[in-house]
Design a protein around this motif. Structure first.
Motif, PDB file in Angstrom:
ATOM      1  N   GLY A  41      -1.310  -9.539  83.825  1.00  0.00           N
ATOM      2  CA  GLY A  41      -0.652 -10.766  83.405  1.00  0.00           C
ATOM      3  C   GLY A  41      -1.676 -11.874  83.259  1.00  0.00           C
ATOM      4  N   LYS A  42      -1.346 -12.855  82.443  1.00  0.00           N
ATOM      5  CA  LYS A  42      -2.283 -13.937  82.151  1.00  0.00           C
ATOM      6  C   LYS A  42      -2.481 -14.840  83.358  1.00  0.00           C
ATOM      7  CE  LYS A  42      -3.218 -17.517  78.723  1.00  0.00           C
ATOM      8  NZ  LYS A  42      -2.768 -18.141  77.452  1.00  0.00           N
ATOM      9  N   VAL A  43      -3.738 -15.155  83.653  1.00  0.00           N
ATOM     10  CA  VAL A  43      -4.112 -16.039  84.757  1.00  0.00           C
ATOM     11  C   VAL A  43      -4.870 -17.233  84.179  1.00  0.00           C
ATOM     12  CG1 VAL A  43      -5.568 -16.291  86.800  1.00  0.00           C
ATOM     13  CG2 VAL A  43      -4.238 -14.205  86.483  1.00  0.00           C
ATOM     14  N   THR A  44      -4.530 -18.430  84.606  1.00  0.00           N
ATOM     15  CA  THR A  44      -5.259 -19.626  84.201  1.00  0.00           C
ATOM     16  C   THR A  44      -5.991 -20.184  85.409  1.00  0.00           C
ATOM     17  OG1 THR A  44      -3.685 -20.178  82.448  1.00  0.00           O
ATOM     18  CG2 THR A  44      -5.098 -21.949  83.239  1.00  0.00           C
ATOM     19  N   LEU A  45      -7.307 -20.245  85.306  1.00  0.00           N
ATOM     20  CA  LEU A  45      -8.149 -20.755  86.382  1.00  0.00           C
ATOM     21  C   LEU A  45      -8.559 -22.196  86.080  1.00  0.00           C
ATOM     22  CD1 LEU A  45     -10.596 -17.707  86.670  1.00  0.00           C
ATOM     23  CD2 LEU A  45      -8.591 -18.147  88.111  1.00  0.00           C
ATOM     24  N   THR A  46      -8.482 -23.056  87.072  1.00  0.00           N
ATOM     25  CA  THR A  46      -8.988 -24.419  86.905  1.00  0.00           C
ATOM     26  C   THR A  46     -10.399 -24.490  87.471  1.00  0.00           C
ATOM     27  OG1 THR A  46      -7.939 -25.055  89.001  1.00  0.00           O
ATOM     28  CG2 THR A  46      -6.723 -25.507  86.971  1.00  0.00           C
ATOM     29  N   LEU A  47     -11.278 -25.149  86.741  1.00  0.00           N
ATOM     30  CA  LEU A  47     -12.681 -25.275  87.135  1.00  0.00           C
ATOM     31  C   LEU A  47     -13.003 -26.756  87.283  1.00  0.00           C
ATOM     32  CD1 LEU A  47     -15.683 -23.356  85.583  1.00  0.00           C
ATOM     33  CD2 LEU A  47     -15.794 -25.823  85.964  1.00  0.00           C
ATOM     34  N   LEU A  48     -13.327 -27.170  88.498  1.00  0.00           N
ATOM     35  CA  LEU A  48     -13.615 -28.576  88.791  1.00  0.00           C
ATOM     36  C   LEU A  48     -15.124 -28.786  88.854  1.00  0.00           C
ATOM     37  CD1 LEU A  48     -12.477 -31.381  89.613  1.00  0.00           C
ATOM     38  CD2 LEU A  48     -12.610 -30.611  91.994  1.00  0.00           C
ATOM     39  N   SER A  49     -15.633 -29.681  88.006  1.00  0.00           N
ATOM     40  CA  SER A  49     -17.070 -29.961  88.004  1.00  0.00           C
ATOM     41  C   SER A  49     -17.308 -31.417  87.621  1.00  0.00           C
ATOM     42  CB  SER A  49     -17.800 -29.053  87.018  1.00  0.00           C
ATOM     43  OG  SER A  49     -17.710 -29.568  85.705  1.00  0.00           O
ATOM     44  N   HIS A  50     -18.574 -31.834  87.721  1.00  0.00           N
ATOM     45  CA  HIS A  50     -18.948 -33.193  87.323  1.00  0.00           C
ATOM     46  C   HIS A  50     -19.577 -33.201  85.932  1.00  0.00           C
ATOM     47  CE1 HIS A  50     -22.682 -31.454  88.657  1.00  0.00           C
ATOM     48  NE2 HIS A  50     -23.381 -32.504  88.282  1.00  0.00           N
ATOM     49  N   TYR A  51     -19.365 -32.141  85.168  1.00  0.00           N
ATOM     50  CA  TYR A  51     -19.907 -32.079  83.817  1.00  0.00           C
ATOM     51  C   TYR A  51     -18.981 -32.814  82.858  1.00  0.00           C
ATOM     52  CZ  TYR A  51     -23.152 -28.582  85.629  1.00  0.00           C
ATOM     53  OH  TYR A  51     -24.123 -27.930  86.345  1.00  0.00           O
ATOM     54  N   GLN A  74      -7.880 -17.069  81.576  1.00  0.00           N
ATOM     55  CA  GLN A  74      -8.277 -18.277  80.878  1.00  0.00           C
ATOM     56  C   GLN A  74      -8.834 -19.307  81.871  1.00  0.00           C
ATOM     57  OE1 GLN A  74      -7.729 -18.713  77.065  1.00  0.00           O
ATOM     58  NE2 GLN A  74      -8.212 -16.652  77.797  1.00  0.00           N
ATOM     59  N   VAL A  75      -9.900 -19.969  81.479  1.00  0.00           N
ATOM     60  CA  VAL A  75     -10.546 -20.967  82.334  1.00  0.00           C
ATOM     61  C   VAL A  75     -10.357 -22.340  81.724  1.00  0.00           C
ATOM     62  CG1 VAL A  75     -12.726 -21.761  83.317  1.00  0.00           C
ATOM     63  CG2 VAL A  75     -12.240 -19.301  83.174  1.00  0.00           C
ATOM     64  N   LYS A  76      -9.863 -23.266  82.533  1.00  0.00           N
ATOM     65  CA  LYS A  76      -9.623 -24.639  82.086  1.00  0.00           C
ATOM     66  C   LYS A  76     -10.559 -25.573  82.842  1.00  0.00           C
ATOM     67  CE  LYS A  76      -6.060 -28.244  81.867  1.00  0.00           C
ATOM     68  NZ  LYS A  76      -4.665 -28.600  82.233  1.00  0.00           N
ATOM     69  N   LEU A  77     -11.420 -26.267  82.115  1.00  0.00           N
ATOM     70  CA  LEU A  77     -12.386 -27.178  82.722  1.00  0.00           C
ATOM     71  C   LEU A  77     -11.711 -28.496  83.078  1.00  0.00           C
ATOM     72  CD1 LEU A  77     -15.337 -27.896  83.458  1.00  0.00           C
ATOM     73  CD2 LEU A  77     -15.626 -28.653  81.082  1.00  0.00           C
ATOM     74  N   THR A  78     -11.923 -28.939  84.332  1.00  0.00           N
ATOM     75  CA  THR A  78     -11.421 -30.235  84.791  1.00  0.00           C
ATOM     76  C   THR A  78     -12.619 -31.075  85.216  1.00  0.00           C
ATOM     77  OG1 THR A  78      -9.400 -29.183  85.628  1.00  0.00           O
ATOM     78  CG2 THR A  78      -9.875 -31.422  86.398  1.00  0.00           C
ATOM     79  N   PRO A  79     -13.140 -31.914  84.333  1.00  0.00           N
ATOM     80  CA  PRO A  79     -14.336 -32.698  84.667  1.00  0.00           C
ATOM     81  C   PRO A  79     -13.996 -34.042  85.314  1.00  0.00           C
ATOM     82  CG  PRO A  79     -13.847 -32.916  82.334  1.00  0.00           C
ATOM     83  CD  PRO A  79     -12.763 -32.052  82.913  1.00  0.00           C
ATOM     84  N   VAL A  80     -14.782 -34.430  86.307  1.00  0.00           N
ATOM     85  CA  VAL A  80     -14.692 -35.763  86.913  1.00  0.00           C
ATOM     86  C   VAL A  80     -16.115 -36.281  87.082  1.00  0.00           C
ATOM     87  CG1 VAL A  80     -12.529 -35.279  88.126  1.00  0.00           C
ATOM     88  CG2 VAL A  80     -14.710 -34.880  89.291  1.00  0.00           C
TER      89      VAL A  80
END
Length: 441
Positions: A41-51, A74-80
Protein backbone atom coordinates in the motif's frame (compact mmCIF):
# COMPACT_ATOMS: atom_id res chain seq x y z
CA UNK A 1 40.16 14.67 18.47
CA UNK A 2 42.17 16.41 15.73
CA UNK A 3 43.46 13.01 14.59
CA UNK A 4 39.87 12.04 13.85
CA UNK A 5 39.52 14.88 11.37
CA UNK A 6 42.83 13.97 9.73
CA UNK A 7 41.09 10.73 8.75
CA UNK A 8 38.45 12.76 6.87
CA UNK A 9 40.92 14.66 4.74
CA UNK A 10 43.00 11.54 4.14
CA UNK A 11 39.92 9.87 2.76
CA UNK A 12 39.20 12.84 0.53
CA UNK A 13 42.63 12.66 -1.06
CA UNK A 14 42.68 8.91 -1.62
CA UNK A 15 41.73 8.69 -5.29
CA UNK A 16 42.05 4.95 -5.40
CA UNK A 17 39.68 4.43 -2.51
CA UNK A 18 36.69 2.25 -3.21
CA UNK A 19 33.72 1.47 -1.06
CA UNK A 20 31.62 -1.62 -0.74
CA UNK A 21 27.97 -0.77 -0.77
CA UNK A 22 25.78 -3.14 1.18
CA UNK A 23 22.27 -3.14 -0.18
CA UNK A 24 19.99 -5.94 0.93
CA UNK A 25 17.24 -7.19 -1.36
CA UNK A 26 13.74 -6.05 -0.56
CA UNK A 27 12.14 -8.51 1.78
CA UNK A 28 15.41 -10.07 3.03
CA UNK A 29 16.18 -10.04 6.74
CA UNK A 30 18.62 -7.44 8.05
CA UNK A 31 21.47 -8.35 10.39
CA UNK A 32 19.42 -7.18 13.35
CA UNK A 33 16.65 -9.62 12.45
CA UNK A 34 14.22 -7.06 11.04
CA UNK A 35 12.72 -7.45 7.58
CA UNK A 36 13.47 -4.72 5.05
CA UNK A 37 10.25 -5.28 3.12
CA UNK A 38 7.95 -2.28 3.49
CA UNK A 39 4.21 -2.73 4.08
CA UNK A 40 2.01 -3.04 1.01
CA UNK A 41 0.00 0.00 0.00
CA UNK A 42 1.08 3.57 -0.62
CA UNK A 43 3.10 5.23 2.15
CA UNK A 44 3.78 8.97 2.37
CA UNK A 45 6.87 9.94 4.35
CA UNK A 46 7.42 13.45 5.66
CA UNK A 47 11.00 14.73 5.60
CA UNK A 48 11.87 17.64 7.89
CA UNK A 49 14.99 19.63 7.01
CA UNK A 50 16.40 23.16 6.92
CA UNK A 51 16.87 23.04 3.15
CA UNK A 52 14.82 26.06 2.15
CA UNK A 53 14.88 28.45 -0.81
CA UNK A 54 17.71 27.74 -3.26
CA UNK A 55 18.81 24.71 -1.22
CA UNK A 56 15.38 23.16 -1.62
CA UNK A 57 15.67 23.51 -5.39
CA UNK A 58 18.81 21.36 -5.41
CA UNK A 59 17.49 18.52 -3.25
CA UNK A 60 14.01 18.35 -4.78
CA UNK A 61 15.02 16.71 -8.10
CA UNK A 62 16.40 13.71 -6.21
CA UNK A 63 13.28 13.38 -4.08
CA UNK A 64 11.22 13.65 -7.27
CA UNK A 65 13.32 10.89 -8.85
CA UNK A 66 12.70 8.62 -5.85
CA UNK A 67 8.97 9.35 -5.94
CA UNK A 68 8.81 8.54 -9.65
CA UNK A 69 10.69 5.26 -9.24
CA UNK A 70 8.91 4.25 -6.02
CA UNK A 71 5.18 4.99 -6.38
CA UNK A 72 4.35 3.07 -3.18
CA UNK A 73 6.71 5.14 -1.00
CA UNK A 74 6.32 8.86 -1.56
CA UNK A 75 8.53 11.42 0.20
CA UNK A 76 7.22 14.88 1.02
CA UNK A 77 9.78 17.55 1.89
CA UNK A 78 8.88 19.88 4.78
CA UNK A 79 11.48 22.68 4.89
CA UNK A 80 11.90 25.15 7.76
CA UNK A 81 14.59 27.73 8.47
CA UNK A 82 17.59 26.43 10.39
CA UNK A 83 16.88 28.53 13.48
CA UNK A 84 13.40 26.94 13.65
CA UNK A 85 14.40 23.34 12.94
CA UNK A 86 15.07 22.07 16.46
CA UNK A 87 12.05 23.80 18.00
CA UNK A 88 9.82 22.56 15.15
CA UNK A 89 11.14 19.04 15.63
CA UNK A 90 10.49 19.07 19.39
CA UNK A 91 7.07 20.74 19.07
CA UNK A 92 5.91 18.18 16.53
CA UNK A 93 7.27 15.40 18.70
CA UNK A 94 5.27 16.61 21.71
CA UNK A 95 2.12 17.10 19.62
CA UNK A 96 2.37 13.66 18.04
CA UNK A 97 2.74 15.16 14.55
CA UNK A 98 6.16 13.67 13.95
CA UNK A 99 8.15 13.85 10.73
CA UNK A 100 9.24 10.38 9.59
CA UNK A 101 12.70 11.53 8.45
CA UNK A 102 14.68 14.30 10.15
CA UNK A 103 17.91 16.03 9.23
CA UNK A 104 19.69 16.71 12.49
CA UNK A 105 22.62 18.87 13.51
CA UNK A 106 24.77 16.48 15.55
CA UNK A 107 25.22 19.15 18.23
CA UNK A 108 21.64 18.31 19.20
CA UNK A 109 22.44 14.62 19.68
CA UNK A 110 22.38 14.68 23.47
CA UNK A 111 19.04 16.49 23.63
CA UNK A 112 17.43 14.32 20.95
CA UNK A 113 18.67 11.17 22.66
CA UNK A 114 17.35 12.32 26.02
CA UNK A 115 13.92 12.95 24.49
CA UNK A 116 13.99 9.68 22.49
CA UNK A 117 13.41 11.46 19.17
CA UNK A 118 15.66 9.26 17.00
CA UNK A 119 15.40 5.55 16.20
CA UNK A 120 18.65 3.52 16.13
CA UNK A 121 19.66 2.48 12.63
CA UNK A 122 18.83 -1.13 11.63
CA UNK A 123 21.76 -3.53 11.66
CA UNK A 124 22.40 -3.55 7.91
CA UNK A 125 22.41 0.24 7.72
CA UNK A 126 24.62 0.60 10.82
CA UNK A 127 27.08 -1.84 9.22
CA UNK A 128 27.02 0.13 5.95
CA UNK A 129 27.76 3.37 7.81
CA UNK A 130 30.63 1.83 9.80
CA UNK A 131 32.22 0.42 6.64
CA UNK A 132 31.76 3.32 4.26
CA UNK A 133 32.30 6.53 6.23
CA UNK A 134 35.35 8.01 7.97
CA UNK A 135 35.59 7.41 11.72
CA UNK A 136 34.86 11.06 12.54
CA UNK A 137 31.59 10.98 10.60
CA UNK A 138 30.56 7.69 12.21
CA UNK A 139 31.36 9.12 15.63
CA UNK A 140 29.27 12.22 14.95
CA UNK A 141 26.24 10.04 14.09
CA UNK A 142 26.67 7.87 17.18
CA UNK A 143 24.99 8.44 20.55
CA UNK A 144 25.73 6.23 23.54
CA UNK A 145 27.25 3.59 21.28
CA UNK A 146 24.34 3.43 18.81
CA UNK A 147 24.40 4.77 15.26
CA UNK A 148 21.35 6.91 14.68
CA UNK A 149 21.65 8.00 11.08
CA UNK A 150 23.59 8.55 7.88
CA UNK A 151 26.34 11.18 8.22
CA UNK A 152 25.82 13.79 5.54
CA UNK A 153 28.55 16.38 5.73
CA UNK A 154 31.45 17.67 7.79
CA UNK A 155 31.84 21.44 7.49
CA UNK A 156 34.74 23.65 8.55
CA UNK A 157 34.84 27.44 9.01
CA UNK A 158 37.11 29.85 7.14
CA UNK A 159 37.31 33.36 5.70
CA UNK A 160 35.34 34.44 2.67
CA UNK A 161 36.65 37.62 1.08
CA UNK A 162 35.99 39.82 -1.94
CA UNK A 163 39.17 39.92 -4.04
CA UNK A 164 38.17 43.10 -5.86
CA UNK A 165 37.42 45.05 -2.67
CA UNK A 166 40.70 43.94 -1.11
CA UNK A 167 42.62 44.96 -4.22
CA UNK A 168 40.90 48.35 -4.31
CA UNK A 169 42.10 48.89 -0.72
CA UNK A 170 45.66 47.93 -1.66
CA UNK A 171 45.76 44.28 -0.59
CA UNK A 172 46.70 41.26 -2.67
CA UNK A 173 46.13 38.66 0.06
CA UNK A 174 43.62 38.07 2.88
CA UNK A 175 44.60 38.71 6.52
CA UNK A 176 46.72 36.20 8.44
CA UNK A 177 46.54 37.80 11.89
CA UNK A 178 43.71 39.32 13.89
CA UNK A 179 45.45 42.71 13.79
CA UNK A 180 45.67 42.42 10.00
CA UNK A 181 41.94 41.69 9.88
CA UNK A 182 41.02 44.83 11.80
CA UNK A 183 43.46 47.04 9.87
CA UNK A 184 42.28 45.77 6.48
CA UNK A 185 38.63 46.10 7.45
CA UNK A 186 39.13 49.78 8.31
CA UNK A 187 40.73 50.51 4.93
CA UNK A 188 38.12 48.56 2.94
CA UNK A 189 35.11 50.23 4.60
CA UNK A 190 33.45 53.12 2.76
CA UNK A 191 30.79 55.59 3.90
CA UNK A 192 28.62 58.04 1.99
CA UNK A 193 28.46 61.80 2.63
CA UNK A 194 26.00 61.22 5.47
CA UNK A 195 28.28 58.78 7.24
CA UNK A 196 26.24 55.73 6.25
CA UNK A 197 28.19 52.55 5.55
CA UNK A 198 28.01 51.55 1.89
CA UNK A 199 30.90 49.04 1.93
CA UNK A 200 31.66 47.04 5.06
CA UNK A 201 35.25 46.00 5.68
CA UNK A 202 34.52 43.05 7.98
CA UNK A 203 31.36 41.83 9.62
CA UNK A 204 29.91 38.71 11.20
CA UNK A 205 26.91 36.94 9.70
CA UNK A 206 24.17 37.25 12.30
CA UNK A 207 20.63 36.07 12.98
CA UNK A 208 20.82 33.20 15.48
CA UNK A 209 23.16 31.64 18.02
CA UNK A 210 25.11 29.35 15.71
CA UNK A 211 25.98 32.20 13.34
CA UNK A 212 27.86 33.95 16.14
CA UNK A 213 29.04 31.13 18.39
CA UNK A 214 30.48 28.74 15.80
CA UNK A 215 32.88 31.35 14.36
CA UNK A 216 33.77 32.20 17.99
CA UNK A 217 34.69 28.54 18.55
CA UNK A 218 36.72 28.55 15.34
CA UNK A 219 38.61 31.70 16.33
CA UNK A 220 39.24 30.56 19.89
CA UNK A 221 40.81 27.44 18.37
CA UNK A 222 43.30 29.65 16.48
CA UNK A 223 44.26 31.10 19.87
CA UNK A 224 44.87 27.60 21.23
CA UNK A 225 41.64 27.26 23.23
CA UNK A 226 38.36 25.34 23.30
CA UNK A 227 34.96 26.28 24.65
CA UNK A 228 34.86 23.30 27.04
CA UNK A 229 37.28 20.91 28.69
CA UNK A 230 37.80 17.56 26.93
CA UNK A 231 35.38 15.81 29.28
CA UNK A 232 32.74 18.54 28.61
CA UNK A 233 32.35 19.23 32.33
CA UNK A 234 34.08 22.60 32.53
CA UNK A 235 33.58 25.86 30.64
CA UNK A 236 36.87 27.37 29.41
CA UNK A 237 35.80 30.99 29.00
CA UNK A 238 37.92 32.07 31.96
CA UNK A 239 41.25 31.62 30.14
CA UNK A 240 43.47 33.85 28.02
CA UNK A 241 42.35 32.39 24.66
CA UNK A 242 38.72 33.23 25.44
CA UNK A 243 39.66 36.73 26.63
CA UNK A 244 41.49 37.44 23.36
CA UNK A 245 38.58 36.15 21.29
CA UNK A 246 36.00 38.24 23.13
CA UNK A 247 38.25 41.30 22.72
CA UNK A 248 38.38 40.65 18.97
CA UNK A 249 34.57 40.45 18.85
CA UNK A 250 34.35 43.77 20.72
CA UNK A 251 36.53 45.44 18.09
CA UNK A 252 34.05 44.58 15.34
CA UNK A 253 30.73 45.88 16.70
CA UNK A 254 29.64 47.97 19.68
CA UNK A 255 30.92 51.16 21.29
CA UNK A 256 34.50 50.78 20.06
CA UNK A 257 33.70 48.62 17.03
CA UNK A 258 34.95 49.30 13.52
CA UNK A 259 31.75 48.14 11.78
CA UNK A 260 28.11 49.17 11.76
CA UNK A 261 26.09 46.40 13.41
CA UNK A 262 23.04 47.49 11.41
CA UNK A 263 24.70 46.69 8.08
CA UNK A 264 23.39 43.39 6.68
CA UNK A 265 26.56 41.39 6.12
CA UNK A 266 24.86 38.37 4.53
CA UNK A 267 23.07 40.43 1.90
CA UNK A 268 25.98 42.82 1.49
CA UNK A 269 28.56 40.15 0.72
CA UNK A 270 26.43 38.79 -2.10
CA UNK A 271 26.12 42.33 -3.48
CA UNK A 272 29.91 42.96 -3.46
CA UNK A 273 29.54 45.36 -0.52
CA UNK A 274 31.45 43.39 2.15
CA UNK A 275 35.18 42.79 2.12
CA UNK A 276 35.59 39.91 4.60
CA UNK A 277 33.37 37.62 6.66
CA UNK A 278 33.44 34.17 8.28
CA UNK A 279 31.31 31.19 7.28
CA UNK A 280 31.48 27.42 6.70
CA UNK A 281 32.42 25.95 3.33
CA UNK A 282 28.84 25.20 2.25
CA UNK A 283 28.24 28.94 1.75
CA UNK A 284 30.27 28.89 -1.46
CA UNK A 285 27.43 27.10 -3.24
CA UNK A 286 24.89 29.69 -2.14
CA UNK A 287 27.18 32.55 -3.19
CA UNK A 288 27.77 30.96 -6.59
CA UNK A 289 24.03 30.82 -7.22
CA UNK A 290 23.42 34.31 -5.86
CA UNK A 291 26.34 36.19 -7.41
CA UNK A 292 26.47 34.42 -10.80
CA UNK A 293 29.27 36.00 -12.88
CA UNK A 294 30.40 38.10 -9.89
CA UNK A 295 31.26 34.89 -8.03
CA UNK A 296 34.75 35.13 -9.56
CA UNK A 297 35.40 37.97 -7.06
CA UNK A 298 35.06 35.53 -4.14
CA UNK A 299 38.10 34.06 -2.43
CA UNK A 300 38.53 31.84 0.62
CA UNK A 301 41.32 31.48 3.18
CA UNK A 302 41.99 29.85 6.56
CA UNK A 303 40.88 31.76 9.63
CA UNK A 304 43.48 34.29 10.81
CA UNK A 305 45.13 33.64 14.17
CA UNK A 306 46.52 36.00 16.82
CA UNK A 307 50.13 35.43 15.70
CA UNK A 308 49.54 34.52 12.04
CA UNK A 309 51.28 31.16 12.45
CA UNK A 310 48.87 28.94 14.38
CA UNK A 311 46.10 27.13 12.50
CA UNK A 312 42.68 26.46 13.92
CA UNK A 313 39.01 26.31 13.11
CA UNK A 314 35.78 24.52 14.03
CA UNK A 315 34.19 21.62 12.17
CA UNK A 316 30.62 20.45 12.64
CA UNK A 317 28.42 17.74 11.09
CA UNK A 318 24.86 16.70 10.20
CA UNK A 319 23.07 13.36 9.84
CA UNK A 320 19.86 11.93 8.34
CA UNK A 321 17.77 9.98 10.86
CA UNK A 322 14.37 8.36 11.36
CA UNK A 323 11.92 9.43 14.04
CA UNK A 324 11.43 6.87 16.80
CA UNK A 325 7.66 7.51 16.69
CA UNK A 326 7.33 7.11 12.92
CA UNK A 327 4.82 4.46 11.85
CA UNK A 328 6.81 3.92 8.66
CA UNK A 329 10.34 3.30 9.88
CA UNK A 330 11.16 0.57 7.36
CA UNK A 331 10.06 2.71 4.44
CA UNK A 332 11.97 5.69 5.83
CA UNK A 333 15.21 3.72 6.18
CA UNK A 334 14.73 2.32 2.66
CA UNK A 335 14.61 5.85 1.25
CA UNK A 336 17.62 6.98 3.29
CA UNK A 337 19.61 3.93 2.19
CA UNK A 338 18.94 4.81 -1.45
CA UNK A 339 19.66 8.50 -0.92
CA UNK A 340 22.95 7.89 0.87
CA UNK A 341 24.37 4.68 -0.61
CA UNK A 342 23.07 4.14 -4.17
CA UNK A 343 25.16 5.71 -6.99
CA UNK A 344 22.77 7.29 -9.50
CA UNK A 345 24.81 9.94 -11.34
CA UNK A 346 28.52 10.73 -11.77
CA UNK A 347 29.27 7.53 -9.81
CA UNK A 348 27.88 9.32 -6.75
CA UNK A 349 24.90 8.98 -4.45
CA UNK A 350 22.00 11.44 -4.49
CA UNK A 351 23.37 12.96 -1.25
CA UNK A 352 26.79 13.55 -2.81
CA UNK A 353 25.38 15.06 -6.02
CA UNK A 354 23.15 17.32 -3.92
CA UNK A 355 26.04 18.52 -1.73
CA UNK A 356 28.35 19.16 -4.67
CA UNK A 357 25.73 20.94 -6.78
CA UNK A 358 23.95 22.86 -4.02
CA UNK A 359 26.76 23.73 -1.61
CA UNK A 360 30.03 23.21 -3.47
CA UNK A 361 30.74 20.80 -0.61
CA UNK A 362 32.72 17.58 -0.66
CA UNK A 363 30.57 14.64 0.57
CA UNK A 364 31.45 12.21 3.36
CA UNK A 365 30.87 8.71 1.97
CA UNK A 366 34.15 7.08 0.90
CA UNK A 367 32.95 5.99 -2.54
CA UNK A 368 31.63 9.50 -3.21
CA UNK A 369 34.96 11.02 -2.18
CA UNK A 370 36.78 8.65 -4.54
CA UNK A 371 34.58 9.65 -7.52
CA UNK A 372 36.12 11.57 -10.39
CA UNK A 373 33.73 14.49 -9.81
CA UNK A 374 34.93 15.03 -6.25
CA UNK A 375 38.59 14.52 -7.05
CA UNK A 376 38.30 16.98 -9.94
CA UNK A 377 36.62 19.45 -7.58
CA UNK A 378 39.47 19.21 -5.07
CA UNK A 379 42.11 19.66 -7.76
CA UNK A 380 40.49 22.57 -9.62
CA UNK A 381 38.42 24.54 -7.09
CA UNK A 382 40.62 26.59 -4.71
CA UNK A 383 37.70 27.44 -2.42
CA UNK A 384 36.70 23.79 -2.00
CA UNK A 385 40.35 22.93 -1.30
CA UNK A 386 40.65 25.59 1.43
CA UNK A 387 37.78 24.05 3.35
CA UNK A 388 38.76 20.43 2.76
CA UNK A 389 42.32 21.22 3.90
CA UNK A 390 40.90 22.85 7.03
CA UNK A 391 39.66 19.43 8.17
CA UNK A 392 43.28 18.47 8.84
CA UNK A 393 43.51 20.84 11.77
CA UNK A 394 39.85 21.56 12.64
CA UNK A 395 38.61 21.21 16.21
CA UNK A 396 35.50 18.96 16.22
CA UNK A 397 32.50 20.76 17.68
CA UNK A 398 32.10 19.80 21.32
CA UNK A 399 28.59 18.57 22.07
CA UNK A 400 27.49 18.37 25.73
CA UNK A 401 23.82 17.40 26.32
CA UNK A 402 22.96 21.08 26.93
CA UNK A 403 24.90 22.29 23.88
CA UNK A 404 22.13 24.32 22.25
CA UNK A 405 21.35 26.07 25.55
CA UNK A 406 25.04 26.83 26.02
CA UNK A 407 25.17 28.37 22.55
CA UNK A 408 22.26 30.65 23.47
CA UNK A 409 24.04 31.81 26.64
CA UNK A 410 27.23 32.83 24.84
CA UNK A 411 25.26 34.33 21.95
CA UNK A 412 23.27 36.58 24.30
CA UNK A 413 26.37 37.76 26.14
CA UNK A 414 28.11 38.66 22.88
CA UNK A 415 25.02 40.48 21.59
CA UNK A 416 24.73 42.35 24.91
CA UNK A 417 28.37 43.41 24.59
CA UNK A 418 27.78 44.63 21.03
CA UNK A 419 24.69 46.54 22.17
CA UNK A 420 26.67 48.28 24.93
CA UNK A 421 24.71 46.56 27.70
CA UNK A 422 27.80 44.92 29.19
CA UNK A 423 31.59 45.18 29.08
CA UNK A 424 34.05 42.68 27.62
CA UNK A 425 35.04 41.55 31.09
CA UNK A 426 31.45 41.13 32.29
CA UNK A 427 30.41 39.31 29.11
CA UNK A 428 33.26 36.85 29.61
CA UNK A 429 32.55 36.37 33.33
CA UNK A 430 28.78 36.04 32.90
CA UNK A 431 29.13 33.54 30.07
CA UNK A 432 31.61 31.46 32.08
CA UNK A 433 29.34 31.41 35.15
CA UNK A 434 26.09 30.65 33.31
CA UNK A 435 27.59 28.03 31.00
CA UNK A 436 29.29 26.26 33.90
CA UNK A 437 25.97 26.13 35.73
CA UNK A 438 24.27 24.71 32.64
CA UNK A 439 26.97 22.03 32.21
CA UNK A 440 26.34 20.91 35.77
CA UNK A 441 22.68 20.08 35.10
Amino acid sequence: MKKIFTIVIAAMLAISMTACSSSSKSGSPSPDGTNSEVPKGKVTLTLLSHYTGENEKFIKPYIDQWNKENPDIQVKLTPVEFDQLLSTMMTKQTAGQVADIVHTYTLWGGQLSKNKVLAPAPGDIAADIKSNYPASAVSAATIDGNIYGYPTEVQAYGLFYNKRLLKDAGYDNPPKTWDDLIEMAKKIEKKDSNGKTIVQGFGFLRGYAGKIVQPFMGLIATAGGTLFSDDLKKANLDNEAAKKTIELYSKVYGKDGISDIGFQTTKGFGANQVGITIEAGWWAGSLKTLMKDKYSDVGAAPLPSPDGRAQGTLAYSWAWGVNSKSKNKEAAWKFLKWFNSQPIKNDMTPEANFLLEGFNTVPTRKSDIASKSVQDKLSTDPIAKVFSDALQYAQPEQSPPTASEVQDILYKQIENMWAGKTTNEDAQANAQKDIQAKLGK
